[in-house]
Design an enzyme around this catalytic site. Structure first.
Site, PDB file in Angstrom:
ATOM      1  CE  LYS A  22      -1.645   1.696   4.024  1.00  0.00           C
ATOM      2  NZ  LYS A  22      -1.457   3.126   4.331  1.00  0.00           N
ATOM      3  CG  ASN A  23       2.238   2.833   3.566  1.00  0.00           C
ATOM      4  OD1 ASN A  23       1.090   3.181   3.292  1.00  0.00           O
ATOM      5  ND2 ASN A  23       2.647   2.618   4.799  1.00  0.00           N
ATOM      6  CB  CYS A 122      -4.989  10.886  11.402  1.00  0.00           C
ATOM      7  SG  CYS A 122      -3.451  10.049  11.642  1.00  0.00           S
ATOM      8  NE  ARG A 127       0.373  10.394   9.914  1.00  0.00           N
ATOM      9  CZ  ARG A 127      -0.029   9.465   9.057  1.00  0.00           C
ATOM     10  NH1 ARG A 127      -1.236   8.979   9.146  1.00  0.00           N
ATOM     11  NH2 ARG A 127       0.772   9.017   8.123  1.00  0.00           N
ATOM     12  CG  ASP A 333       3.202   1.606   9.384  1.00  0.00           C
ATOM     13  OD1 ASP A 333       2.766   2.444  10.187  1.00  0.00           O
ATOM     14  OD2 ASP A 333       3.500   1.881   8.208  1.00  0.00           O
ATOM     15  NE  ARG A 425      -7.310   4.621   5.580  1.00  0.00           N
ATOM     16  CZ  ARG A 425      -6.736   5.668   6.128  1.00  0.00           C
ATOM     17  NH1 ARG A 425      -7.104   6.066   7.322  1.00  0.00           N
ATOM     18  NH2 ARG A 425      -5.801   6.331   5.485  1.00  0.00           N
TER      19      ARG A 425
HETATM   20  N1  EPU Z   1       6.650  14.787  10.570  1.00  0.00           N
HETATM   21  C1  EPU Z   1       6.826  16.132  10.804  1.00  0.00           C
HETATM   22  N2  EPU Z   1       6.597  17.000   9.770  1.00  0.00           N
HETATM   23  C2  EPU Z   1       6.216  16.587   8.518  1.00  0.00           C
HETATM   24  C3  EPU Z   1       6.053  15.205   8.305  1.00  0.00           C
HETATM   25  C4  EPU Z   1       6.292  14.328   9.351  1.00  0.00           C
HETATM   26  O1  EPU Z   1       7.177  16.545  11.909  1.00  0.00           O
HETATM   27  O2  EPU Z   1       6.026  17.425   7.635  1.00  0.00           O
HETATM   28  C5  EPU Z   1       6.861  13.821  11.667  1.00  0.00           C
HETATM   29  C6  EPU Z   1       5.597  13.025  11.960  1.00  0.00           C
HETATM   30  O3  EPU Z   1       4.747  13.705  12.843  1.00  0.00           O
HETATM   31  C7  EPU Z   1       6.136  11.742  12.512  1.00  0.00           C
HETATM   32  C8  EPU Z   1       7.424  11.561  11.748  1.00  0.00           C
HETATM   33  O4  EPU Z   1       7.764  12.841  11.244  1.00  0.00           O
HETATM   34  O5  EPU Z   1       6.422  11.855  13.869  1.00  0.00           O
HETATM   35  C9  EPU Z   1       7.338  10.546  10.626  1.00  0.00           C
HETATM   36  O6  EPU Z   1       6.227  10.835   9.792  1.00  0.00           O
HETATM   37  P1  EPU Z   1       6.256  10.517   8.236  1.00  0.00           P
HETATM   38  O7  EPU Z   1       6.085  11.797   7.492  1.00  0.00           O
HETATM   39  O8  EPU Z   1       7.455   9.705   7.927  1.00  0.00           O
HETATM   40  O9  EPU Z   1       4.953   9.645   8.067  1.00  0.00           O
HETATM   41  P2  EPU Z   1       4.093   9.621   6.778  1.00  0.00           P
HETATM   42  O10 EPU Z   1       4.978   9.765   5.612  1.00  0.00           O
HETATM   43  O11 EPU Z   1       2.943  10.545   6.909  1.00  0.00           O
HETATM   44  C10 EPU Z   1       4.273   7.060   6.292  1.00  0.00           C
HETATM   45  C11 EPU Z   1       3.315   5.919   6.166  1.00  0.00           C
HETATM   46  C12 EPU Z   1       2.766   5.575   7.531  1.00  0.00           C
HETATM   47  C13 EPU Z   1       3.941   5.190   8.436  1.00  0.00           C
HETATM   48  C14 EPU Z   1       4.931   6.355   8.503  1.00  0.00           C
HETATM   49  C15 EPU Z   1       6.178   6.044   9.300  1.00  0.00           C
HETATM   50  C16 EPU Z   1       2.388   6.185   3.952  1.00  0.00           C
HETATM   51  C17 EPU Z   1       1.227   6.513   3.096  1.00  0.00           C
HETATM   52  N3  EPU Z   1       2.225   6.313   5.273  1.00  0.00           N
HETATM   53  O12 EPU Z   1       3.512   8.145   6.831  1.00  0.00           O
HETATM   54  O13 EPU Z   1       1.934   4.426   7.345  1.00  0.00           O
HETATM   55  O14 EPU Z   1       3.463   4.916   9.733  1.00  0.00           O
HETATM   56  O15 EPU Z   1       5.349   6.711   7.164  1.00  0.00           O
HETATM   57  O16 EPU Z   1       6.808   4.928   8.785  1.00  0.00           O
HETATM   58  O17 EPU Z   1       3.427   5.798   3.453  1.00  0.00           O
HETATM   59  C18 EPU Z   1       0.131   3.003   7.820  1.00  0.00           C
HETATM   60  O18 EPU Z   1       0.384   2.407   6.759  1.00  0.00           O
HETATM   61  O19 EPU Z   1      -0.677   2.566   8.667  1.00  0.00           O
HETATM   62  C19 EPU Z   1       0.796   4.276   8.094  1.00  0.00           C
HETATM   63  C20 EPU Z   1       0.357   5.143   8.999  1.00  0.00           C
END
Ligand code: EPU
Length: 447
Positions: A22-23, A122, A127, A333, A425
Site C-alpha cells: 500500500k505505502n 489523525c 501528523r 506500522d 484501507r
Molecule cells: N513529521 C513532521 N513533519 C512533517 C512530516 C512528518 O514533523 O512534515 C513527523 C511526523 O509527525 C512523525 C514523523 O515525522 O512523527 C514521521 O512521519 P512521516 O512523514 O514519515 O509519516 P508519513 O509519511 O505521513 C508514512 C506511512 C505511515 C507510516 C509512517 C512512518 C504512507 C502513506 N504512510 O507516513 O503508514 O506509519 O510513514 O513509517 O506511506 C500506515 O500504513 O498505517 C501508516 C500510517
C-alpha cells in the site's frame, strides 16, 4: 459499519501470497501526474485507500483503468493524464487519506501550481506537513495557506529550481515528505540533494519507477538522495514491491496461533529488525523453496526481496524490548501487532514508540481482552498473560485494528472487531486471507 467476528484459538496453517505494498503504491500512482504518457503498474493492491487516490487522480485529469495483463496478473493499473487543466484537491477527498497530499509535488512540478486541502490530524498523532512545504519552498515554490487550503505556485519561469534540502524532523525523516519532494525535483532545473531523506523501501521503489520514466535519481534508500532534474518524463511499466507490513502482520498471525504458515512474495530483506525481534521472542522462521522445503539462505534468489518464508511457533514465547524507529529500524506500522504477540509472551516486555508517540489507541482495547499493559508516555509495559479473552473491541486506525484482529485470533472465545473499514484501507480482503489459512473469522455487514 462492518465488523469481524473471530472465534479465537484456531491454528493457522497453509500458504498465502503477500500483496503489493500500500505505502509503495500510493506515491507511485501520483507519479502518473508527472507525464502525459501511460504508466502501467502491476500488483497494486485493491484497497479503499487506493480507490480514494484513484478518484482524486481522475478529478485531476488522469484516466485510471484496471486491466488484465497478458499473464492475467491481478492488480494491474493503467494510468494516463488526458487533461492537465485541474490543479485542486478538495478537503472532501484529502480528509479520507493523508497520502493524497502526495499529488502536490507532481502537480507543482508539471502544472506549475496546485491548491490542496491541508490534511487534518489523525488517530495516530498530529501528523504535520511542514517538512513537505519546507522542501517545496526550497525548490523555489511560493506557498500560502488560507481557509484550510495550501496554495502552491512554481517560480515565474514555470520550473522549480534544484536545491540542497534538509528534510529531517523531530522524529527523524519523513517518508511521504521525501517521496513528495523527490517527485517534484525530477522536473526541476538543476540538481537537488535531499539530506536526511527517508530510507524506507517504498522510497527506493518510487525512485526506481521515476528513473524508468526518465528521471535521474541516485542514492534512494540512503539518507542522501540526489536528483538531477530533466525536462520531461515519459511512460513506464513497474511492479509494486511486496507489502512488508502485511507480511509482518501475517507472520505474527502464524506465531500467535501457534501455527505453521508459508508466505510467498515476502520481502525478508526489508524486515531485518522485525525478524530479529521474532528471533528474540522465539518464533521460528526459515526460507523455503516453492515446494516448502528449507532453502539455502546464501543462494541468490532471482529476486531476493520477494522470497518464500515459513513461520511456525509451537511453544511459549519470550518477552522482548522493542523501539520503533525509521527504516531499517523496527517499523511503527508493526507496533500494535507486536504488542498483541508480547501480551501473551512469558514475562515483561516494553515497547517504545519513537515515530508517533501517541500511537497507542489499541492499548485500551487490548486491556478489554485481558492484556496486562501499562502506558507510560511513549512506552507501554507489557506483562504477559497466559491467554487473552475474546471481547467486543473498537478499531481506531489501520494498524491498531490489525493488532486487535491478531489478539482475537490468539484469544479464547469470540472477539468482535468493530469498524473494520480501517482495515480495508490497508489489507486486501484480510478476512479471506486469514480464513483460507484456517482462521474462523467472518465479516458481518453493518450500517
Ligand atoms: N513529521 C513532521 N513533519 C512533517 C512530516 C512528518 O514533523 O512534515 C513527523 C511526523 O509527525 C512523525 C514523523 O515525522 O512523527 C514521521 O512521519 P512521516 O512523514 O514519515 O509519516 P508519513 O509519511 O505521513 C508514512 C506511512 C505511515 C507510516 C509512517 C512512518 C504512507 C502513506 N504512510 O507516513 O503508514 O506509519 O510513514 O513509517 O506511506 C500506515 O500504513 O498505517 C501508516 C500510517
Amino acid at each position: 459499519m462492518d465488523a469481524f467476528v473471530i472465534q479465537g484459538g484456531r491454528r493457522l496453517r497453509g500458504r498465502t501470497r503477500v500483496h503489493g505494498s500500500k505505502n509503495a503504491a500510493l506515491p507511485l500512482l501520483t507519479a502518473a501526474l508527472l507525464t502525459d504518457e501511460p504508466l502501467l503498474v502491476d500488483d497494486v493492491p485493491d484497497l479503499s485507500d487506493v480507490r480514494n487516490l484513484l478518484r482524486l487522480l481522475e478529478s485531476l485529469g488522469c484516466r485510471c483503468s484496471r486491466r488484465a495483463g497478458e499473464d492475467d496478473r491481478a492488480g494491474r493499473l493503467e494510468l494516463q493524464v488526458v487533461d492537465e487543466t485541474a490543479d485542486r484537491a478538495d478537503y472532501e477527498i484529502v480528509r479520507t487519506m493523508r497520502a493524497t497530499f502526495n499529488v502536490l509535488g507532481p502537480l507543482l512540478a508539471r502544472r506549475g501550481r496546485a491548491v490542496i486541502s491541508r490534511p487534518g490530524g489523525c488517530n495516530i498523532g498530529d501528523r504535520p506537513v511542514d517538512l513537505h512545504l519546507h522542501g517545496f519552498r526550497a525548490l523555489g515554490a511560493e506557498i500560502h495557506s488560507g481557509e484550510g487550503y495550501i496554495h502552491a505556485q512554481a517560480p515565474a519561469s514555470g520550473r522549480l529550481q534544484g536545491a540542497r534540502i534538509f528534510l529531517g524532523g523531530p522524529f527523524g525523516p519523513t517518508v511521504t515528505g521525501t517521496a513528495n519532494v523527490m517527485s517534484a525535483a525530477t522536473l526541476a532545473e538543476g540538481r537537488t540533494v535531499i539530506d536526511s531523506a527517508a530510507c524506507e523501501p517504498e522510497i527506493v521503489d518510487l525512485a526506481n519507477l521515476l528513473n524508468a520514466m526518465g528521471a535521474r535519481i541516485s542514492g534512494a534508500g540512503t539518507p542522501s538522495v540526489t536528483i538531477d532534474g530533466v525536462e520531461a518524463l515519459g511512460g513506464a511499466r513497474h511492479t509494486v514491491i511486496p507489502d512488508r507490513i502485511e507480511a509482518g502482520t501475517l507472520m505474527i498471525a502464524a506465531a500467535i496461533t501457534n501455527g505453521d504458515v508459508i508466505l510467498e512474495n515476502c520481502p525478508l530483506e526489508e524486515l531485518t529488525a522485525f525478524l530479529t525481534c521474532l528471533d528474540a521472542v522465539g518464533v521460528q522462521w526459515e526460507l523455503v523453496d516453492e515446494a516448502g522445503d528449507k532453502a539455502d539462505a546464501s543462494s541468490d534468489s532471482p529476486d531476493s526481496r520477494s522470497q518464500c518464508v515459513r513461520v511456525a511457533s509451537q511453544r511459549r514465547l519470550s518477552p522482548a524490548a522493542i523501539t520503533t524507529q525509521p527504516h531499517p529500524g523496527f517499523p511503527t506500522d508493526l507496533q500494535a501487532q507486536m504488542m498483541a504477540l508480547l501480551a501473551v509472551a512469558d514475562g515483561n516486555s516494553v515497547i517504545t514508540e519513537k515515530i508517533f508517540p501517541d500511537r497507542f489507541l489499541h492499548v485500551a482495547e487490548m486491556l478489554r481482552m485481558g492484556a496486562n499493559l501499562v502506558r507510560n508516555g511513549p512506552a507501554v509495559l507489557i506483562s504477559g498473560v497466559r491467554h487473552l479473552i475474546g471481547a467486543p473491541v473498537m478499531a481506531s486506525d489501520l494498524r491498531a485494528s490489525a493488532g486487535l484482529v491478531l489478539a482475537g485470533l490468539g484469544a479464547t472465545g469470540t472477539t468482535t472487531v468493530n469498524r473494520v473499514y480501517h482495515i480495508d484501507r490497508g489489507y486486501e480482503k484480510m478476512e479471506r486471507t486469514l480464513a483460507e489459512l484456517g482462521a474462523e473469522i467472518e465479516r458481518v455487514e453493518g450500517d
